[in-house]
Every structure is written in C-alpha cells, then in structure tokens.
Design a protein around this motif. Structure first.
Motif, mmCIF file in Angstrom:
data_model
loop_
_atom_site.group_PDB
_atom_site.id
_atom_site.type_symbol
_atom_site.label_atom_id
_atom_site.label_comp_id
_atom_site.label_asym_id
_atom_site.label_seq_id
_atom_site.Cartn_x
_atom_site.Cartn_y
_atom_site.Cartn_z
ATOM 1 N N THR A 315 0.812 -1.224 0.000
ATOM 2 C CA THR A 315 0.000 0.000 0.000
ATOM 3 C C THR A 315 0.845 1.274 0.000
ATOM 4 O OG1 THR A 315 -0.043 0.029 2.407
ATOM 5 C CG2 THR A 315 -1.848 -1.123 1.300
ATOM 6 N N GLY A 316 2.077 1.170 0.493
ATOM 7 C CA GLY A 316 2.909 2.369 0.629
ATOM 8 C C GLY A 316 2.361 3.318 1.687
ATOM 9 N N LEU A 317 1.534 2.782 2.579
ATOM 10 C CA LEU A 317 0.965 3.612 3.647
ATOM 11 C C LEU A 317 1.486 3.144 5.008
ATOM 12 C CD1 LEU A 317 -2.783 3.765 2.518
ATOM 13 C CD2 LEU A 317 -1.002 5.499 2.176
ATOM 14 N N THR A 318 1.552 4.066 5.948
ATOM 15 C CA THR A 318 2.013 3.710 7.288
ATOM 16 C C THR A 318 1.113 4.369 8.336
ATOM 17 O OG1 THR A 318 3.937 3.653 8.724
ATOM 18 C CG2 THR A 318 3.621 5.658 7.465
ATOM 19 N N ASP A 319 1.233 3.922 9.583
ATOM 20 C CA ASP A 319 0.507 4.564 10.694
ATOM 21 C C ASP A 319 1.524 5.248 11.600
ATOM 22 O OD1 ASP A 319 -1.719 3.352 9.670
ATOM 23 O OD2 ASP A 319 -1.821 1.784 11.215
ATOM 24 N N ILE A 320 1.181 6.417 12.099
ATOM 25 C CA ILE A 320 2.042 7.099 13.072
ATOM 26 C C ILE A 320 1.224 7.327 14.343
ATOM 27 C CG2 ILE A 320 3.308 9.224 13.596
ATOM 28 C CD1 ILE A 320 3.950 9.477 10.643
ATOM 29 N N SER A 321 1.734 6.828 15.472
ATOM 30 C CA SER A 321 1.045 7.034 16.755
ATOM 31 C C SER A 321 1.881 7.929 17.650
ATOM 32 C CB SER A 321 0.849 5.706 17.485
ATOM 33 O OG SER A 321 0.033 4.850 16.737
ATOM 34 N N PHE A 322 1.216 8.727 18.452
ATOM 35 C CA PHE A 322 1.949 9.517 19.455
ATOM 36 C C PHE A 322 1.068 9.702 20.681
ATOM 37 C CE2 PHE A 322 -0.349 13.440 18.614
ATOM 38 C CZ PHE A 322 -0.701 13.329 17.270
ATOM 39 N N THR A 323 1.715 9.962 21.818
ATOM 40 C CA THR A 323 0.958 10.211 23.044
ATOM 41 C C THR A 323 1.069 11.690 23.407
ATOM 42 O OG1 THR A 323 2.823 9.740 24.493
ATOM 43 C CG2 THR A 323 1.431 7.881 23.917
ATOM 44 N N LEU A 324 0.046 12.150 24.110
ATOM 45 C CA LEU A 324 0.004 13.543 24.559
ATOM 46 C C LEU A 324 -0.959 13.632 25.732
ATOM 47 C CD1 LEU A 324 -2.051 15.446 21.805
ATOM 48 C CD2 LEU A 324 -2.535 13.257 22.778
ATOM 49 N N PRO A 325 -0.924 14.718 26.532
ATOM 50 C CA PRO A 325 -1.864 14.823 27.649
ATOM 51 C C PRO A 325 -3.306 14.781 27.142
ATOM 52 C CG PRO A 325 -0.135 16.471 27.845
ATOM 53 C CD PRO A 325 0.020 15.850 26.492
ATOM 54 N N LYS A 326 -4.166 14.040 27.860
ATOM 55 C CA LYS A 326 -5.575 13.952 27.460
ATOM 56 C C LYS A 326 -6.192 15.332 27.261
ATOM 57 C CE LYS A 326 -6.605 9.628 29.790
ATOM 58 N NZ LYS A 326 -7.113 8.975 30.999
ATOM 59 N N SER A 327 -5.768 16.264 28.137
ATOM 60 C CA SER A 327 -6.370 17.600 28.087
ATOM 61 C C SER A 327 -6.076 18.303 26.758
ATOM 62 C CB SER A 327 -5.838 18.437 29.250
ATOM 63 O OG SER A 327 -4.426 18.453 29.202
ATOM 64 N N GLU A 328 -5.085 17.822 26.023
ATOM 65 C CA GLU A 328 -4.744 18.469 24.750
ATOM 66 C C GLU A 328 -5.244 17.667 23.553
ATOM 67 O OE1 GLU A 328 -0.507 18.816 25.275
ATOM 68 O OE2 GLU A 328 -0.713 20.477 26.691
ATOM 69 N N GLY A 329 -5.902 16.537 23.830
ATOM 70 C CA GLY A 329 -6.307 15.628 22.760
ATOM 71 C C GLY A 329 -7.248 16.259 21.752
ATOM 72 N N GLN A 330 -8.317 16.904 22.263
ATOM 73 C CA GLN A 330 -9.359 17.387 21.371
ATOM 74 C C GLN A 330 -8.830 18.416 20.372
ATOM 75 O OE1 GLN A 330 -12.202 15.663 21.221
ATOM 76 N NE2 GLN A 330 -12.300 16.854 19.325
ATOM 77 N N GLN A 331 -8.030 19.355 20.862
ATOM 78 C CA GLN A 331 -7.562 20.411 19.953
ATOM 79 C C GLN A 331 -6.626 19.844 18.886
ATOM 80 O OE1 GLN A 331 -6.122 22.309 23.426
ATOM 81 N NE2 GLN A 331 -4.043 22.577 22.650
ATOM 82 N N VAL A 332 -5.873 18.805 19.232
ATOM 83 C CA VAL A 332 -4.963 18.202 18.256
ATOM 84 C C VAL A 332 -5.763 17.441 17.189
ATOM 85 C CG1 VAL A 332 -3.191 16.416 17.970
ATOM 86 C CG2 VAL A 332 -2.963 18.119 19.772
ATOM 87 N N LEU A 333 -6.803 16.721 17.626
ATOM 88 C CA LEU A 333 -7.641 16.000 16.662
ATOM 89 C C LEU A 333 -8.280 16.985 15.688
ATOM 90 C CD1 LEU A 333 -9.437 13.340 18.911
ATOM 91 C CD2 LEU A 333 -7.501 13.000 17.378
ATOM 92 N N THR A 334 -8.778 18.089 16.229
ATOM 93 C CA THR A 334 -9.418 19.092 15.374
ATOM 94 C C THR A 334 -8.419 19.656 14.363
ATOM 95 O OG1 THR A 334 -10.786 19.662 17.256
ATOM 96 C CG2 THR A 334 -10.804 21.217 15.431
ATOM 97 N N ALA A 335 -7.214 19.989 14.853
ATOM 98 C CA ALA A 335 -6.203 20.578 13.968
ATOM 99 C C ALA A 335 -5.819 19.603 12.863
ATOM 100 C CB ALA A 335 -4.971 20.977 14.786
ATOM 101 N N LEU A 336 -5.667 18.326 13.211
ATOM 102 C CA LEU A 336 -5.280 17.335 12.197
ATOM 103 C C LEU A 336 -6.415 17.110 11.199
ATOM 104 C CD1 LEU A 336 -3.320 14.738 14.369
ATOM 105 C CD2 LEU A 336 -2.384 16.099 12.480
ATOM 106 N N THR A 337 -7.648 17.031 11.709
ATOM 107 C CA THR A 337 -8.796 16.823 10.820
ATOM 108 C C THR A 337 -8.886 17.953 9.791
ATOM 109 O OG1 THR A 337 -9.930 15.721 12.628
ATOM 110 C CG2 THR A 337 -11.288 16.399 10.775
ATOM 111 N N ASN A 338 -8.631 19.165 10.250
ATOM 112 C CA ASN A 338 -8.691 20.315 9.341
ATOM 113 C C ASN A 338 -7.675 20.206 8.199
ATOM 114 O OD1 ASN A 338 -10.696 21.439 10.841
ATOM 115 N ND2 ASN A 338 -9.350 22.830 12.000
#
Ligand code: ADP
Ligand code: ASP
Ligand code: MG
Length: 431
Positions: A315-338
C-alpha cells in the motif's frame, strides 16, 4: 544558625488540628535557633474543591478568574498557620505570593517564576519573625495580575524561596516518609530511598511521581538547591534529592559521608493522564511526519512518545502514533482533521485508555539487560506493551490503563525493589 525553608503540602495542613501540629513543628525548628521561611499549600483537597466549584459555574472558567479563585486556598492556610504560631508565643507573618516577591510570567494556570524579590521576608526574618508564604502563586508585573504556578506548584514556591534566600536546605514535608521506589499507595512494598539524584527525580516526576512537582525539581537543579523530602507526621529522616558533583554540606551531613554510588534502578512511576493518537494510512514518503508534527506543534501540545509503524509494501501507507496529555487531545484532533486533505492520511484514532509506566535509574547507563528484564516481567504477567521509548536513564512503555497498577507491582518485584514491610501513608486522599 541555619536558614531553613519548609514546605507543607495540603495533606499536612488538612484541618485545624493538623495546622496546630505543623505550627508546633515550625516552632521547634525556630527554638533550635534557625531562621525559618515556610511555604504552605491549601488545606487538604481544597484546591480540587475550588476547581470543581468553578466548573459547576461554567465549563471553561476564565483563566484570570480561576487563578484568583485558586490562590484563595493558600491564603486561608497561610493565615491560619501564622495565627497558630503566634498563639504559641512566636512571631509569625503571612505573605501572599505577590507580597513575598514571587514574580512570574503572565501565563495563568502554569506561570513560570522569572524573579524573586523577597525583601519583606528578609525584613521579617531580621525582626525575628517566621515568614509564612502562600505557595503556588505569583504576580505578573505587566498585567499586574495574580498567577498560579501549576498543580503541585507550592513545591516550586519553596524551592524558589530557598534559592533566592540562599537557604541551607529546602525541606518538603508531605504525607509519606520520603521519595519511594514507587507510589506507596499503589505498590505497598515500595521502599524509601535514602537519596535520589536530581536527574533521576526529574525523570520520575516527569513520569507521574507527583511527590515532587517537576518544575520544582528543575528549579532546584538549576539553582543548586538540596531538597529533603520527609513526613510531617514523624521526625524520620526522609529522602535527599542531591545534585551530583555539587553535594551541599547539608546533603553530605545527612548522607553521612556514604559514597554516593547509584543503584541501578531508582524507581518506577506511572502516568494515566495521557492519550494516544494514531494517524492512520499516512503516505510513506519523506516530509509527512514533519507535516503532521508541525500541525500538532501549532496547537502547543506536549507530544511525548512517537511510534511509526513499518509500512505495508503493497500500500505504501504507514501509521504514526503519538501520546500527549488527554487535556490536549481534542484540539490536536481538530487541527489534524482540518488538514487531512493536505497531508493525505486516511483517518484518526483516539485512545484515552492508556497507561504509561517508566522505569528510572542512573545505573542503566552502565548496565545491560534492563529492558529485557522489564519486558519479561510484563510478559509473565500477561501485560501487552503497545509503545516503547527510552532515554539514557529511563525506559517507558505504554500499556492498557487498567493493567498499569499490576504492571507497576510486577516490575517493582522483578527489579528486586520490594521492601520487607509495607510503606506507611500517613494522610491525604491521594486525589
Ligand atoms: P502534598 O499534599 O504534600 O503536596 P502530594 O499528594 O502532592 O502531597 O504528594 C505526596 C503523594 O505522592 C504521596 O501520598 C504518594 O501517594 C504520591 N507518590 C507518587 N509517587 C511517589 C513516590 N515515588 N514516592 C512517594 N510518594 C509518591
Ligand atoms: N494547592 C495547589 C494544588 O493543589 C498547590 C500545591 O498543593 O502544591 O495543586
Ligand atoms: Mg504536592
């Protein structure tokens, strides 16, 4: 005569009786001929209660007002403590953070100390009084507003005062007998450390050992302050946090001239405050990781561990995982989705049921087989490892949150850290 800074945590001043007990302890140190500056936390769990109250009023309290509210907790305990000492016939004066000269930047909720101007404390000491300072708070010169130093920040207040006043020692009084090889509330057979180096303590604090606030450890390391973490419920010697290469006379005396030889492992710590984000189906071409983490960085999120999977050749595709404080999760998801179209990834997964365990020890530098032993212990307990990261003196693994306490105990045992007797927790709720 010595100048001693003593910090009393919330569990040590939880009620009127405790405040009187602490006052007596301070007076005893004074009677022994020392000058004393005290940093005090809010009573018991009152900071949490104020925080709960704020959230009942509004889901997102205004940061300036929240700081104004939370600093009230320490104002209560400092005044009560000063009263109690005065009633015992000794002069004591309480000071807010701003009166004590704790100058910070303007960042509400996590302000950093930029200067300490303890003129009023020196005057009080010169006049023979005991100075009591409200922990956890400061003042910004530009905004002229009250700030707080982050949860657990009374530790930083104490260390900053010790540094500014050139104190002989900074004593941190709490509800356990010192720093243990693990949180004694979770690992009953944790053993008390006689001493721990500031670099090991920094790693332990960063990994979730809340007995000392990480910024306080950093500050102490930078300014050469020796810490003595001990119980306010007995007179036992606690744990010395020392700066290798610059052992202070106090640390040398308590350590009794023992040669400072590091044990391989100092301890284990766990952190349940993080979440894992997985960016699924990322094109495996140069520049994609940079693109993703630039987006994350713009949100000011504190990324901790990062793992990139081997990409499937087909597929030539990969997954990247990272950890961060839960309190910062939502804003990061929103930024990436955008930015999903731009980056070209397939989707996002969010997992807030992870736990992170860290094994810390300066001896890892020169001893092999530490990771093998850690993985073996977890394997034998049937605990799956999801992510791994290492530094020179730390190995961290991510597991399911509900296995983290068991993981702590089996790893503690595997490294021979178990004591013969169970540790005593004298007070506090562990909240
Ligand atoms: P205080 O109110 O005195 O600031 P804290 O609750 O902030 O006290 O910190 C003391 C608590 O830290 C202990 O009651 C203990 O449960 C917890 N803790 C976590 N890790 C450790 C450790 N390695 N050694 C000692 N205590 C630890
Ligand atoms: N009272 C503050 C808190 O609960 C500061 C401290 O206790 O160190 O975080
Ligand atoms: Mg604390």
């Amino acid at each position: 005569m010595s100048l001693i800074v003593q910090k009393f945590g919330g569990s040590s001043v939880a009620d009127a009786e405790s405040i009187k007990r602490v006052a007596k302890r301070i007076v005893d140190t004074k009677k022994a001929g020392n000058d004393i500056v005290v940093a005090v936390s809010a009573m018991g769990d009152s900071t949490d209660e104020l925080l709960d109250l704020a959230h009942q009023v509004t889901p997102i309290p205004a940061p300036r007002e929240l700081d104004m509210l939370l600093t009230a907790g320490e104002r209560i305990s400092m005044a009560l403590l000063a009263m109690a000492i005065k009633s015992m016939g000794y002069d004591a004066r309480s000071f807010t953070g701003s009166q004590a000269g704790m100058i910070t930047d303007a960042q509400h909720g996590a302000a950093r100390i930029v200067d300490v101007t303890p003129g009023r404390l020196r005057d009080a000491l010169d006049e023979g009084a005991i100075a009591i300072v409200a922990g956890f708070q400061g003042f910004n010169r530009d905004t002229k507003d009250i700030t707080t130093l982050g949860r657990g920040g009374s530790d930083t207040t104490a260390v900053a005062l010790a540094a500014a006043l050139g104190a002989d020692i900074c004593e941190i009084y709490t509800d356990v007998d010192g720093i243990f090889s693990a949180d004694p509330r979770v690992v009953p057979r944790a053993h008390k450390l006689e001493r721990v180096s500031s670099e090991e303590m920094l790693e332990l604090a960063a990994a979730g050992a809340k007995v000392l606030y990480i910024r306080a450890v950093e500050y102490a390391r930078r300014h050469g302050v020796t810490l003595h973490v001990r119980s306010s419920f007995n007179n036992n010697t606690g744990t010395i946090v020392y700066n290798p290469g610059a052992i202070s006379p106090y640390a040398a005396a308590v350590l009794n001239g023992e040669t400072v030889e590091e044990p391989i492992i100092a301890g284990v710590a766990a952190d349940l405050s993080e979440a894992k984000v997985t960016v699924v189906g990322v094109p495996d071409i140069p520049g994609k990781a940079a693109q993703i983490f630039k987006i994350v960085a713009k949100t000011n999120a504190n990324v901790d561990m990062i793992v990139q999977n081997v990409s499937a050749a087909s597929t030539g595709l990969t997954d990247i995982s990272f950890t961060l404080p839960k309190s910062e999760g939502q804003q990061v998801l929103t930024a990436l989705t955008n930015e999903q179209q731009n980056v070209g990834f397939a989707g996002l997964q969010y997992d807030d049921q992870i736990g992170k365990l860290a094994l810390v020890g300066a001896g890892m530098r020169t001893n092999t087989g530490v990771s093998a032993k850690l993985f073996e212990a977890l394997f034998e307990a049937g605990i799956n490892i999801e992510m791994i990261s290492t530094s020179e003196i730390r190995i961290s693994v991510v597991t399911r949150a509900d296995t983290i306490n068991q993981a702590l105990r089996v790893v503690h045992t595997a490294f021979g850290l178990d004591a013969d007797d169970e540790a005593v927790v004298h007070g506090g709720t562990g909240r």
